[in-house]
Design a protein around this motif. Structure first.
Motif, PDB file in Angstrom:
ATOM      1  N   GLY A  61       0.810  -1.225   0.000  1.00 54.11           N
ATOM      2  CA  GLY A  61       0.000   0.000   0.000  1.00 54.11           C
ATOM      3  C   GLY A  61       0.841   1.272   0.000  1.00 54.11           C
ATOM      4  N   PRO A  62       1.782   1.436   0.936  1.00 54.65           N
ATOM      5  CA  PRO A  62       2.599   2.651   0.932  1.00 54.65           C
ATOM      6  C   PRO A  62       3.435   2.821  -0.343  1.00 54.65           C
ATOM      7  CG  PRO A  62       2.754   1.578   3.066  1.00 54.65           C
ATOM      8  CD  PRO A  62       2.002   0.651   2.152  1.00 54.65           C
ATOM      9  N   ALA A  63       3.962   1.732  -0.863  1.00 55.53           N
ATOM     10  CA  ALA A  63       4.766   1.820  -2.083  1.00 55.53           C
ATOM     11  C   ALA A  63       3.885   2.208  -3.278  1.00 55.53           C
ATOM     12  CB  ALA A  63       5.485   0.498  -2.348  1.00 55.53           C
ATOM     13  N   MET A  64       2.673   1.669  -3.316  1.00 52.68           N
ATOM     14  CA  MET A  64       1.740   2.019  -4.396  1.00 52.68           C
ATOM     15  C   MET A  64       1.334   3.493  -4.265  1.00 52.68           C
ATOM     16  SD  MET A  64       0.149   1.234  -7.091  1.00 52.68           S
ATOM     17  CE  MET A  64      -0.090  -0.489  -7.332  1.00 52.68           C
ATOM     18  N   ALA A  65       1.184   3.976  -3.048  1.00 57.75           N
ATOM     19  CA  ALA A  65       0.840   5.381  -2.827  1.00 57.75           C
ATOM     20  C   ALA A  65       1.940   6.289  -3.358  1.00 57.75           C
ATOM     21  CB  ALA A  65       0.601   5.635  -1.347  1.00 57.75           C
ATOM     22  N   ILE A  66       3.193   5.927  -3.107  1.00 60.19           N
ATOM     23  CA  ILE A  66       4.323   6.710  -3.636  1.00 60.19           C
ATOM     24  C   ILE A  66       4.276   6.715  -5.156  1.00 60.19           C
ATOM     25  CG2 ILE A  66       6.836   6.739  -3.911  1.00 60.19           C
ATOM     26  CD1 ILE A  66       7.044   5.760  -1.020  1.00 60.19           C
ATOM     27  N   ALA A  67       4.026   5.553  -5.733  1.00 56.23           N
ATOM     28  CA  ALA A  67       3.987   5.443  -7.192  1.00 56.23           C
ATOM     29  C   ALA A  67       2.905   6.349  -7.785  1.00 56.23           C
ATOM     30  CB  ALA A  67       3.758   3.989  -7.596  1.00 56.23           C
ATOM     31  N   LEU A  68       1.744   6.351  -7.201  1.00 57.95           N
ATOM     32  CA  LEU A  68       0.643   7.142  -7.750  1.00 57.95           C
ATOM     33  C   LEU A  68       0.777   8.632  -7.431  1.00 57.95           C
ATOM     34  CD1 LEU A  68      -2.307   4.700  -7.059  1.00 57.95           C
ATOM     35  CD2 LEU A  68      -1.131   5.120  -9.218  1.00 57.95           C
ATOM     36  N   LEU A  69       1.228   8.946  -6.236  1.00 57.71           N
ATOM     37  CA  LEU A  69       1.343  10.352  -5.853  1.00 57.71           C
ATOM     38  C   LEU A  69       2.399  11.095  -6.660  1.00 57.71           C
ATOM     39  CD1 LEU A  69       0.850  10.372  -1.988  1.00 57.71           C
ATOM     40  CD2 LEU A  69      -0.607  11.384  -3.738  1.00 57.71           C
ATOM     41  N   LEU A  72       0.863  12.162  -9.833  1.00 60.20           N
ATOM     42  CA  LEU A  72      -0.038  13.274  -9.575  1.00 60.20           C
ATOM     43  C   LEU A  72       0.742  14.569  -9.362  1.00 60.20           C
ATOM     44  CD1 LEU A  72      -2.903  14.363  -8.925  1.00 60.20           C
ATOM     45  CD2 LEU A  72      -2.410  13.790  -6.529  1.00 60.20           C
ATOM     46  N   TYR A  73       1.786  14.508  -8.559  1.00 59.97           N
ATOM     47  CA  TYR A  73       2.585  15.719  -8.294  1.00 59.97           C
ATOM     48  C   TYR A  73       3.221  16.260  -9.574  1.00 59.97           C
ATOM     49  CZ  TYR A  73       2.190  14.705  -3.290  1.00 59.97           C
ATOM     50  OH  TYR A  73       1.724  14.471  -2.029  1.00 59.97           O
ATOM     51  N   GLY A  74       3.711  15.390 -10.425  1.00 59.01           N
ATOM     52  CA  GLY A  74       4.294  15.835 -11.689  1.00 59.01           C
ATOM     53  C   GLY A  74       3.275  16.535 -12.568  1.00 59.01           C
ATOM     54  N   ALA A  75       2.066  15.962 -12.619  1.00 60.38           N
ATOM     55  CA  ALA A  75       1.003  16.576 -13.431  1.00 60.38           C
ATOM     56  C   ALA A  75       0.561  17.910 -12.834  1.00 60.38           C
ATOM     57  CB  ALA A  75      -0.179  15.619 -13.534  1.00 60.38           C
ATOM     58  N   ILE A  76       0.477  17.993 -11.513  1.00 61.04           N
ATOM     59  CA  ILE A  76       0.061  19.244 -10.865  1.00 61.04           C
ATOM     60  C   ILE A  76       1.092  20.335 -11.085  1.00 61.04           C
ATOM     61  CG2 ILE A  76      -0.245  20.330  -8.591  1.00 61.04           C
ATOM     62  CD1 ILE A  76      -1.802  17.833  -7.756  1.00 61.04           C
ATOM     63  N   VAL A  77       2.359  20.009 -10.872  1.00 60.78           N
ATOM     64  CA  VAL A  77       3.404  21.019 -11.056  1.00 60.78           C
ATOM     65  C   VAL A  77       3.407  21.532 -12.488  1.00 60.78           C
ATOM     66  CG1 VAL A  77       5.909  21.355 -11.141  1.00 60.78           C
ATOM     67  CG2 VAL A  77       4.879  20.280  -9.152  1.00 60.78           C
ATOM     68  N   ALA A  78       3.246  20.625 -13.434  1.00 63.55           N
ATOM     69  CA  ALA A  78       3.277  21.028 -14.845  1.00 63.55           C
ATOM     70  C   ALA A  78       2.047  21.842 -15.225  1.00 63.55           C
ATOM     71  CB  ALA A  78       3.389  19.803 -15.741  1.00 63.55           C
ATOM     72  N   ASN A  79       0.867  21.296 -14.960  1.00 63.06           N
ATOM     73  CA  ASN A  79      -0.366  21.874 -15.508  1.00 63.06           C
ATOM     74  C   ASN A  79      -1.018  22.949 -14.653  1.00 63.06           C
ATOM     75  OD1 ASN A  79      -0.449  20.237 -17.893  1.00 63.06           O
ATOM     76  ND2 ASN A  79      -0.904  18.529 -16.542  1.00 63.06           N
ATOM     77  N   LEU A  80      -0.721  22.991 -13.372  1.00 60.72           N
ATOM     78  CA  LEU A  80      -1.331  24.002 -12.518  1.00 60.72           C
ATOM     79  C   LEU A  80      -0.361  25.087 -12.071  1.00 60.72           C
ATOM     80  CD1 LEU A  80      -3.663  21.810 -10.254  1.00 60.72           C
ATOM     81  CD2 LEU A  80      -4.248  23.101 -12.309  1.00 60.72           C
ATOM     82  N   VAL A  81       0.938  24.872 -12.279  1.00 63.82           N
ATOM     83  CA  VAL A  81       1.913  25.860 -11.835  1.00 63.82           C
ATOM     84  C   VAL A  81       2.774  26.350 -12.998  1.00 63.82           C
ATOM     85  CG1 VAL A  81       3.852  26.308 -10.283  1.00 63.82           C
ATOM     86  CG2 VAL A  81       1.968  24.874  -9.506  1.00 63.82           C
ATOM     87  N   ALA A  82       3.618  25.481 -13.518  1.00 68.18           N
ATOM     88  CA  ALA A  82       4.665  25.912 -14.450  1.00 68.18           C
ATOM     89  C   ALA A  82       4.123  26.384 -15.802  1.00 68.18           C
ATOM     90  CB  ALA A  82       5.681  24.789 -14.652  1.00 68.18           C
ATOM     91  N   LEU A  83       3.290  25.599 -16.446  1.00 63.14           N
ATOM     92  CA  LEU A  83       2.810  25.980 -17.777  1.00 63.14           C
ATOM     93  C   LEU A  83       1.901  27.215 -17.755  1.00 63.14           C
ATOM     94  CD1 LEU A  83       2.315  22.472 -19.414  1.00 63.14           C
ATOM     95  CD2 LEU A  83       4.204  24.090 -19.716  1.00 63.14           C
TER      96      LEU A  83
END
Length: 138
Positions: A61-69, A72-83
């Motif tokens: 569970g914790p390892a899967m959470a890291i994988a998914l989060l 998500l963080y990469g998409a948020i940084v790109a699409n809601l902040v940087a671009l």
């Protein structure tokens, strides 16, 4: 001052300001382009961690959470902040270019002792079509 000196110094100032905005835009564009890739790297790290401890179900569970989060963080940084910041800097650059050119043209016309009505007509051409009628009526 000579007209050529005024023109050169104002154009230099405009060009340097535009260059600074374009440099910032390139930085945020690069960050927006690379953030999803870093998110995918984090996903791979989480999946490797998950697969390396398959014998203990409590660690999945914790390892899967890291994988998914991380994705998500990469998409948020790109699409809601940087671009969006890169886009905003691009719009600011275009607007600043037009405004600076308008100021340069106006100052050069004043320097050449042109008629105020002639200067007004020249500068109204910089306005969008829908704003011209309002200015011409004033």
């Amino acid at each position: 001052y000579e007209g050529s000196f005024i023109l050169e110094s104002m154009e230099r100032e405009r060009d340097l300001a535009l260059e600074r905005l374009e440099d910032g835009q390139r930085v945020f564009k690069a960050l927006g382009d690379s953030a999803p890739a870093f998110g995918m790297i984090g996903t791979l790290v989480g999946l490797v961690q998950m697969l390396s401890t398959m014998d203990d179900p409590s660690t999945i569970g914790p390892a899967m959470a890291i994988a998914l989060l991380t994705t998500l963080y990469g998409a948020i940084v790109a699409n809601l902040v940087a671009l969006p910041i890169a886009d905003k800097l691009g719009l600011k650059s275009k607007s600043m270019d037009i405004n600076s050119t308008l100021a340069i043209d106006g100052i050069m016309q004043i320097r050449e002792n042109k008629s105020p009505n002639l200067i007004r007509e020249l500068l109204i051409s910089y306005l969008p079509e829908k704003h011209r009628a309002v200015e011409e009526a004033a």
